[in-house]
Write a protein that holds these residues in place. Sequence first.
Motif, short mmCIF file in Angstrom:
data_model
loop_
_atom_site.label_atom_id
_atom_site.label_comp_id
_atom_site.label_asym_id
_atom_site.label_seq_id
_atom_site.Cartn_x
_atom_site.Cartn_y
_atom_site.Cartn_z
N THR A 116 30.96 -32.37 -19.85
CA THR A 116 32.31 -31.95 -20.22
C THR A 116 32.21 -30.85 -21.27
O THR A 116 31.18 -30.71 -21.93
CB THR A 116 33.10 -33.13 -20.81
N PRO A 117 33.29 -30.07 -21.47
CA PRO A 117 33.26 -29.12 -22.58
C PRO A 117 32.88 -29.82 -23.87
O PRO A 117 33.24 -30.98 -24.09
CB PRO A 117 34.70 -28.58 -22.61
N LEU A 118 32.17 -29.13 -24.74
CA LEU A 118 31.61 -29.80 -25.91
C LEU A 118 32.68 -30.35 -26.83
O LEU A 118 32.49 -31.41 -27.45
CB LEU A 118 30.69 -28.83 -26.66
N PHE A 119 33.83 -29.69 -26.94
CA PHE A 119 34.87 -30.24 -27.81
C PHE A 119 35.45 -31.52 -27.22
O PHE A 119 35.91 -32.39 -27.97
CB PHE A 119 35.95 -29.19 -28.08
N ILE A 120 35.42 -31.65 -25.89
CA ILE A 120 35.85 -32.90 -25.27
C ILE A 120 34.81 -33.99 -25.52
O ILE A 120 35.16 -35.14 -25.84
CB ILE A 120 36.07 -32.70 -23.76
N SER A 121 33.55 -33.65 -25.40
CA SER A 121 32.49 -34.62 -25.67
C SER A 121 32.61 -35.16 -27.10
O SER A 121 32.38 -36.35 -27.35
CB SER A 121 31.11 -33.97 -25.47
N ALA A 122 32.97 -34.28 -28.04
CA ALA A 122 33.11 -34.71 -29.43
C ALA A 122 34.21 -35.75 -29.57
O ALA A 122 34.12 -36.66 -30.42
CB ALA A 122 33.40 -33.51 -30.33
N ARG A 123 35.25 -35.65 -28.77
CA ARG A 123 36.35 -36.63 -28.84
C ARG A 123 36.02 -37.91 -28.11
O ARG A 123 36.51 -38.99 -28.49
CB ARG A 123 37.62 -36.01 -28.24
N LEU A 124 35.22 -37.82 -27.05
CA LEU A 124 34.94 -39.00 -26.24
C LEU A 124 33.89 -39.90 -26.87
O LEU A 124 33.97 -41.13 -26.74
CB LEU A 124 34.48 -38.58 -24.84
N LEU A 125 32.91 -39.33 -27.53
CA LEU A 125 31.81 -40.11 -28.07
C LEU A 125 32.25 -40.88 -29.31
O LEU A 125 32.82 -40.30 -30.25
CB LEU A 125 30.63 -39.21 -28.41
N ALA A 126 31.96 -42.16 -29.32
CA ALA A 126 32.31 -42.97 -30.49
C ALA A 126 31.52 -42.51 -31.72
O ALA A 126 32.04 -42.55 -32.84
CB ALA A 126 32.03 -44.45 -30.20
N SER A 127 30.29 -42.05 -31.50
CA SER A 127 29.45 -41.57 -32.61
C SER A 127 28.82 -40.25 -32.20
O SER A 127 27.63 -40.19 -31.83
CB SER A 127 28.36 -42.60 -32.95
N HIS B 24 26.60 -28.65 -19.87
CA HIS B 24 27.81 -27.86 -19.64
C HIS B 24 27.50 -26.41 -19.97
O HIS B 24 26.61 -26.12 -20.78
CB HIS B 24 28.96 -28.37 -20.54
N SER B 25 28.23 -25.49 -19.34
CA SER B 25 28.03 -24.07 -19.66
C SER B 25 28.34 -23.77 -21.11
O SER B 25 27.87 -22.76 -21.65
CB SER B 25 28.88 -23.20 -18.73
N ASP B 26 29.13 -24.62 -21.79
CA ASP B 26 29.39 -24.43 -23.22
C ASP B 26 28.09 -24.34 -24.02
O ASP B 26 28.06 -23.72 -25.09
CB ASP B 26 30.21 -25.60 -23.77
N LEU B 27 27.03 -24.95 -23.52
CA LEU B 27 25.75 -24.93 -24.23
C LEU B 27 25.17 -23.52 -24.31
O LEU B 27 24.30 -23.24 -25.15
CB LEU B 27 24.76 -25.86 -23.54
N ALA B 28 25.63 -22.62 -23.45
CA ALA B 28 25.19 -21.23 -23.48
C ALA B 28 26.14 -20.36 -24.29
O ALA B 28 25.83 -19.20 -24.56
CB ALA B 28 25.08 -20.66 -22.06
N GLY B 29 27.29 -20.90 -24.65
CA GLY B 29 28.27 -20.13 -25.42
C GLY B 29 29.25 -19.35 -24.56
O GLY B 29 30.17 -18.72 -25.08
N ARG C 2 46.48 -23.51 -13.80
CA ARG C 2 46.28 -23.20 -15.22
C ARG C 2 45.09 -24.00 -15.77
O ARG C 2 44.95 -25.19 -15.52
CB ARG C 2 47.54 -23.52 -16.02
N PHE C 3 44.26 -23.29 -16.51
CA PHE C 3 43.12 -23.90 -17.19
C PHE C 3 43.33 -23.65 -18.69
O PHE C 3 43.16 -22.52 -19.16
CB PHE C 3 41.80 -23.27 -16.75
N GLY C 4 43.70 -24.69 -19.43
CA GLY C 4 44.00 -24.51 -20.84
C GLY C 4 42.80 -24.12 -21.68
O GLY C 4 42.92 -23.41 -22.67
N HIS C 5 41.61 -24.59 -21.28
CA HIS C 5 40.38 -24.29 -22.01
C HIS C 5 39.32 -23.87 -21.01
O HIS C 5 38.27 -24.48 -20.89
CB HIS C 5 39.92 -25.52 -22.80
N ALA C 6 39.58 -22.78 -20.31
CA ALA C 6 38.76 -22.42 -19.15
C ALA C 6 37.37 -21.94 -19.51
O ALA C 6 36.41 -22.29 -18.85
CB ALA C 6 39.48 -21.35 -18.33
N MET C 7 37.27 -21.12 -20.56
CA MET C 7 36.02 -20.41 -20.80
C MET C 7 35.68 -20.42 -22.28
O MET C 7 36.53 -20.10 -23.12
CB MET C 7 36.12 -18.96 -20.33
#
Length: 493
Positions: free
Chosen positions: A312-323, A468-473, A436-441
């Motif tokens: 998932t996008p990294l900001f989503i991963s930050a919300r999903l992970l308990a730690s 995720h492609s977010d890992l490449a920026g 619509r993609f709110g956080h597409a790229m």
Amino acid sequence: MQGGWVGTHPERGHRLRGTLPPTGDGPVRKTHVLIVGSGIAGLACARALTQRGVDDLALLDLEDQAGGNSRGHTLGGLPCPLGAHYLPLPGAQAREVNELLHDLGLARQHLGRTEWDERHLCHSPQERLFIDGQWHEGLLPPAETPSALAQYRRFSQLVDDAQRNMGFAMPSRRAPWTAYHDALDGQTFATMLDNDGLDAPRLRWYLDYCCRDDFGADAATVSAWAGLHYFASRHGFHAPGDETAEREPVLTWPEGNGWLAARIAAPLRDCIHLGRTVLRVSEGRHGVDVVAWNEATQAPERWVARAVVMATPLFISARLLASPPEALRGLTQPHAPWLTANLQLREPLLQRPGAPPAWDNVRYGSMALGYVDARHQALDPTPRAPLLTAYVALPEAQRGALLSQPWQHWARVVMDDLAGTHPDLPAKVERIDLCRFGHAMSIPVPGLRGSPALAALNDTRGRVVFAHSDLAGYSVFEEAYTAGRLASQRLSL
């Protein structure tokens, strides 16, 4: 005019921003590996695991179709893209992508060379630009003065030098990272261009267009590393009159990269679970517990896995992970909102002077990204109503409006822009489907690509890893697919 929103469900993702649904008493399902997200990275990871013999796995995705930003659509019985619509022929460093394309029958080795199936290469004419009242072949605007042409040539030389001496590749993890790259990453592309005296208006518009096309933001926003990487990792930059210049060959299909996504997903269909909005991922001593919301039953599900891939996008991963790990908590990564519109027309458009209709069609000066002809690749000669796919990369400030404004508002925005090239278009639109993609790229702003946080997340190992492609920026197929394949190797199984 008929139309509406298709393809994405923002309300599902936004569950994470408000009060979460009840998560207790849901059925418990067990799997060896669970992948959160069935975009290209998630599909690539699942493909790699199954090829290694891991057949006890599950992919969860909040949408109703796998493929992420590479999904396709059907309008009026014809295929068309919802997101990414082409793939450049991969270079030598894109080993995983090359392997995939050979496996899918798009390429084969013959006498030591790669031969491509011409049915899937973009048919000619490929690109055209509307400028000075007529269509011109290619997307690079003609230089308006001799001094502007000299700037085109200087930028071409700059890109050539970067290709030969500095090392740029796609995926970018296969390229070196030196003090030179770090310096580029520390400034905007516009600043670099200003310092080099590259200020010709048409050149700067084109470079802005390229940045918005790949990164969702202009040269004043993305890093100089990203601006150079766009050209130096691919086909370079060729000034007008360069006799060695050839059009960049790309693979494309009527449904865009949805063609690729569907074929990667097909063998995995039994383990893909759509309409599941993941709410929480908790790593324990002996496994990983995942809570998801089943959108069809409106009830919670609990999954227990030995290992989890956060595709998932990294900001989503930050919300999903308990730690979440420290690198994820400290990462700031902006994302561009994106709008795609598929337009079914009743009859062909009137032709303007200049180059004939092409696959990719752009208007000089427009803040939109133009349109592609979804029927350009069709081999069926049966006459059908035209089907155009228009793309708009929006500023971050318009993300709220993209969510709140009705589809009719955005349909008018798209048609008003296209009317600048085709005044007869609005009266000929029969239906328009918008996605619509709110956080597409991910936008590769200065400091992102070379950040220690991204480096740490790229090397995470254990029972929870990231893909995720977010890992490449930034967000392109090659980065996403490679990230998924490599994530499969970092899992503790």
